[in-house]
Scaffold this motif. Structure first.
Motif, PDB file in Angstrom:
ATOM      1  N   THR A 151       0.817  -1.218   0.000  1.00  0.00           N
ATOM      2  CA  THR A 151       0.000   0.000   0.000  1.00  0.00           C
ATOM      3  C   THR A 151       0.849   1.265   0.000  1.00  0.00           C
ATOM      4  N   GLU A 152       2.103   1.163   0.366  1.00  0.00           N
ATOM      5  CA  GLU A 152       2.956   2.336   0.426  1.00  0.00           C
ATOM      6  C   GLU A 152       3.592   2.665  -0.921  1.00  0.00           C
ATOM      7  N   CYS A 153       3.749   1.674  -1.769  1.00  0.00           N
ATOM      8  CA  CYS A 153       4.459   1.908  -3.021  1.00  0.00           C
ATOM      9  C   CYS A 153       3.926   0.946  -4.085  1.00  0.00           C
ATOM     10  N   ALA A 154       3.615   1.495  -5.249  1.00  0.00           N
ATOM     11  CA  ALA A 154       3.091   0.662  -6.330  1.00  0.00           C
ATOM     12  C   ALA A 154       4.156  -0.251  -6.909  1.00  0.00           C
ATOM     13  N   PHE A 155       5.429   0.088  -6.743  1.00  0.00           N
ATOM     14  CA  PHE A 155       6.511  -0.713  -7.301  1.00  0.00           C
ATOM     15  C   PHE A 155       6.787  -1.967  -6.473  1.00  0.00           C
ATOM     16  N   VAL A 156       6.089  -2.189  -5.389  1.00  0.00           N
ATOM     17  CA  VAL A 156       6.247  -3.411  -4.607  1.00  0.00           C
ATOM     18  C   VAL A 156       5.407  -4.531  -5.209  1.00  0.00           C
TER      19      VAL A 156
END
Length: 803
Positions: A103-108
């Motif tokens: 939820t913090e980063c789309a690249f995860v």
């Protein structure tokens, strides 16, 4: 005229004065506004159709029709970016490994929006930067981690205290002191007012400190081995007084012509057989983590002439050659020289040599073992007004220099020795036998003749034991010594022989003529010694023995081009073809080491011609050779920009070949100072650490304890940092309070339960039963195992001479 202003409102201008402007009419006569029912406001003017195709609309319509895909070049530009072909998404490896929430980063989880601007924005984001630092920190060693550095900065006061303690531990190990001396040094520092704290002040703490110092010192050596161009090993074995077979291992590294000899390890092998020693060496390589690094760089091996070392079929050299076929094995030149001289004197004149050896050893034993005799000798020197000088041993690792020094001592102090022994002979049978040998003219003549012959051989022995000499330099000096001995044999030196030597002492010819030595009468029973015949026979025997012991193969002869002293003078006719055959021989033998499959032998020979021209042109060749200035480190450094890379590798390899294994002998001498009879319980690992510190670490003035402190702070079993002042209280079953600290040190006013003390007492009792009770005083570390005759043998011979 009416003007529409707002909905349902109009302005009647017909009633205004014609001479007044319309604006003034509006301002002054607002009453003219009237309401008109049904009036409507004006409509917005329509936009022309020609202005609808703007740049924004064009871009929007282009993006709606465009299909974006992942670019393979992005993976080269961003090493943390990966592409999932199955799900058609790209993701960040660093953020996933760092455990960043989806939820913090789309690249995860991965994104299908393949925009480079989006990738650049993620690269500069705080989340990605933090993940990258976390990944980098995990790859670093614990001692270099950011946490360890922060811990060191937060505890600066404790670090300053550790600097003092670590320096004390280093000084103790560097100067052969017991670890108990560390406690004394800490007490002394506390008395001086230095802040050493209350913990880590015992010998157990000193042991952990020395382990860290040895690890950091060894880490520097390991890095040196990994960075070097070529290396060789030297090995030797010995047995200590506890009966352990110890093997000493040295390594010689060569980097662009720079030669360094370093202590690698000492330890116990299963036995003294070659296979067990080979296994020991392989285990050392594996333990230090240099097995892969040393495999393509090992080119030479040197040891003494023992069968387990130089055996043709199953010796250590043969086992090493099975794994490294190109390896050049060398029999230590210093050992060969000693064996040559011993062969000479024992074969040419064995009886008189036995008398001389008995005299030299008898004087050494007599005055070493008896303080009363030593005081009497000093009074004798005072009576004859000669500077006191005591007899020295003739054995040891430097046999030839020891023998020459013992002869020089007896030559200078002959009058005092004889004066004292003649006064003591009536009550001491050993002194009576010694004085008879001193009166024997044949013994004195042989000593003086031997003194002249041994001088060039002794100088060669000292040169061979010099640090950093190459195999080519060593063989060149051997050839020079043989030439010097040939000149000595030719007789032109003897023809000009004066009645006194250069040091002012009587010569052998004067003793024969006057039958006196230093004013004291000597007896010449039997035939008068033929000085010239004796001298010539002795020199011939030395030349013959050296020639037999120093036989060279074609490969060894080819290595001689590595010494500039063997090069022809500039302008000589042999310069053009000098070394061509030797270079071909060396390149053929060591070609697998260079990994130059695309380099032909003709190209190497061409580079050799270029190198010769550069050396003769760029250096004052002859004068720099005489001044011992020119060496391969200078030549390779100055010619590195020329196309001579392959031939430079060849000469760097020649610098790595060791001519001697004397350093291994000196290691055992240092070991005797550490592992004395009062410290016979030293384990092999602890002995290895102490010798590493003593032989490889910096002097106490230049020692930097910071790396050792950083290693020690993170060298616990759990990997956590040490707490210097932390203590915890534990309640024992006997209702007595026991304090447990990091130092394993028990307070003097409290009683604790420690099983280690019982184990230590049991080990001590076992050691006493096995080795016997230890003396309260330090025993003399020098033993006489390496001399030619024992003390009992010498004294029995003296009694026979007395008869």
């Amino acid at each position: 005229m009416r003007i529409k202003l707002k909905a349902d409102w109009t302005l009647d201008l017909n009633q205004s004065d014609a001479s007044v402007s319309k604006t003034k009419v509006i301002d002054q006569k607002m009453s003219f506004l009237r309401y008109v029912p049904g009036a409507k406001p004006g409509k917005k003017r329509p936009v022309p159709k020609d202005n609808a195709n703007t740049d924004v609309d064009i871009k929007k319509r282009y993006e709606e029709k465009r299909t974006r895909v992942f670019q393979a070049s992005w993976k080269q530009q961003y090493n943390w970016l990966e592409y999932d072909l199955e799900n058609n998404v790209m993701f960040c490896v660093s953020c996933r490994e760092a455990g960043v929430a989806e939820t913090e980063c789309a690249f995860v989880s991965g994104t299908s929006c393949f925009r480079k601007g989006l990738v650049d924005a993620h690269k500069d984001s705080a989340i990605h930067l933090k993940s990258t630092e976390t990944k980098k920190a995990k790859t670093l060693p614990i001692a270099q981690s950011q946490g360890a550095k922060c811990l060191q900065k937060l505890k600066k006061a404790d670090n300053d205290r550790l600097l003092i303690l670590m320096r004390n531990a280093h000084a103790v190990a560097k100067h052969n002191m017991s670890l108990k001396s560390y406690v004394l040094l800490c007490k002394l520092d506390k008395a001086k007012g230095l802040a050493v704290g209350e913990t880590y002040l015992n010998d157990k703490a000193a042991a952990t400190f020395t382990e860290s110092i040895a690890r950091t010192t060894r880490a520097g050596l390991i890095q040196k081995i990994k960075d070097c161009d070529f290396c060789s090993i030297t090995c030797d074995g010995a047995t200590d007084f506890t009966g352990d077979d110890l093997e000493s291992l040295y390594i010689r590294t060569s980097s662009r012509g720079k030669i360094e000899d370093s202590f690698l390890s000492i330890g116990c092998s299963e036995s003294a057989c070659s296979q067990d020693i080979f296994t020991f060496i392989k285990n050392v390589f594996k333990r230090l983590g240099i097995e892969d690094a040393i495999m393509p760089k090992l080119v030479g091996f040197c040891a003494d002439g023992a069968s387990n070392m130089q055996g043709v079929k199953s010796g250590l050299a043969a086992l090493l050659k099975k794994e490294w076929p190109h390896l050049l094995s060398t029999h230590c030149l210093a050992h060969r020289l000693e064996l040559s001289f011993k062969d000479t004197v024992k074969q040419s004149c064995p009886k008189i040599y036995e008398k001389v050896t008995t005299l030299l050893l008898g004087l050494y034993y007599l005055y070493r073992k008896s303080p009363k005799e030593k005081k009497g000798l000093l009074r004798a020197f005072e009576s004859v007004q000669i500077k006191p000088i005591l007899p020295t041993r003739i054995g040891g690792t430097r046999w030839l220099p020891h023998y020459e020094r013992a002869i020089r001592v007896i030559s200078k102090g002959y009058k005092a020795f004889r004066f004292h022994l003649e006064n003591s002979s009536h009550k001491n049978p050993k002194a009576e036998g010694l004085v008879k040998l001193l009166r024997d003219g044949h013994v004195i003549v042989f000593i003086l003749t031997l003194k002249r012959v041994i001088e060039p051989v002794m100088k060669l022995s000292l040169y061979l034991q010099t640090d950093g000499i190459s195999l080519a330099d060593a063989y060149g000096r051997v050839d020079g010594t043989k030439t010097s001995l040939s000149h000595m044999r030719s007789g032109h030196i003897l023809s000009n022989c004066r009645l006194r030597d250069s040091d002012g002492l009587s010569s052998s010819s004067q003793v024969v003529v006057e039958k006196k030595f230093q004013g004291e009468k000597v007896t010449l029973k039997g035939n008068t010694p033929d000085i010239y015949n004796c001298h010539e026979r002795l020199v011939d025997a030395v030349i013959t023995a050296v020639g037999k012991r120093f036989q060279t193969s074609e490969l060894i002869s080819a290595t001689k081009i590595g010494s500039f002293r063997n090069w022809p003078r500039p302008g000589s006719l042999t310069v053009e073809v000098f070394g061509d055959a030797e270079v071909k021989t060396l390149w053929t033998n060591f070609e697998p080491v260079f990994n130059c499959n695309d380099v032909s032998l003709e190209e190497v020979v061409d580079e050799w011609s270029t190198l010769k021209s550069l050396v003769y042109e760029n250096f004052r060749y002859h004068q720099e050779i005489l001044d011992n200035v020119l060496n391969w480190e200078i030549v390779i450094g100055s010619c590195s920009d020329v196309c001579t890379e392959n031939i430079m590798k060849l000469f760097t390899l020649l610098c790595a070949l060791p001519p001697i294994s004397v350093k291994n002998e000196t290691t055992f001498s240092q070991m005797k100072l550490l592992k004395t009879k009062r410290k016979g319980h030293l384990k092999a690992d602890r002995l290895n650490d102490l010798l590493t510190i003593k032989l490889e670490s910096e002097d106490i003035e230049k020692f930097d304890p910071e790396p050792a402190i950083l290693d020690w702070m993170t060298s616990t079993a759990s990997g956590q940092g040490r707490r210097l002042n932390a203590t915890k209280r534990v309640q024992s079953t006997t209702s007595k309070t026991v304090f447990i600290s990091d130092t394993d040190e028990e307070p003097e006013d409290l009683v604790g339960i420690d099983d280690d003390d019982d184990i230590a007492q049991q080990e001590t009792s076992v050691m006493k039963d096995f080795f016997g009770e230890k003396d309260e005083k330090d025993d003399d570390d020098d033993d006489d195992d390496d001399v030619e005759m024992t003390q009992d043998t010498v004294f029995s011979l003296l009694l026979s001479f007395r008869e």
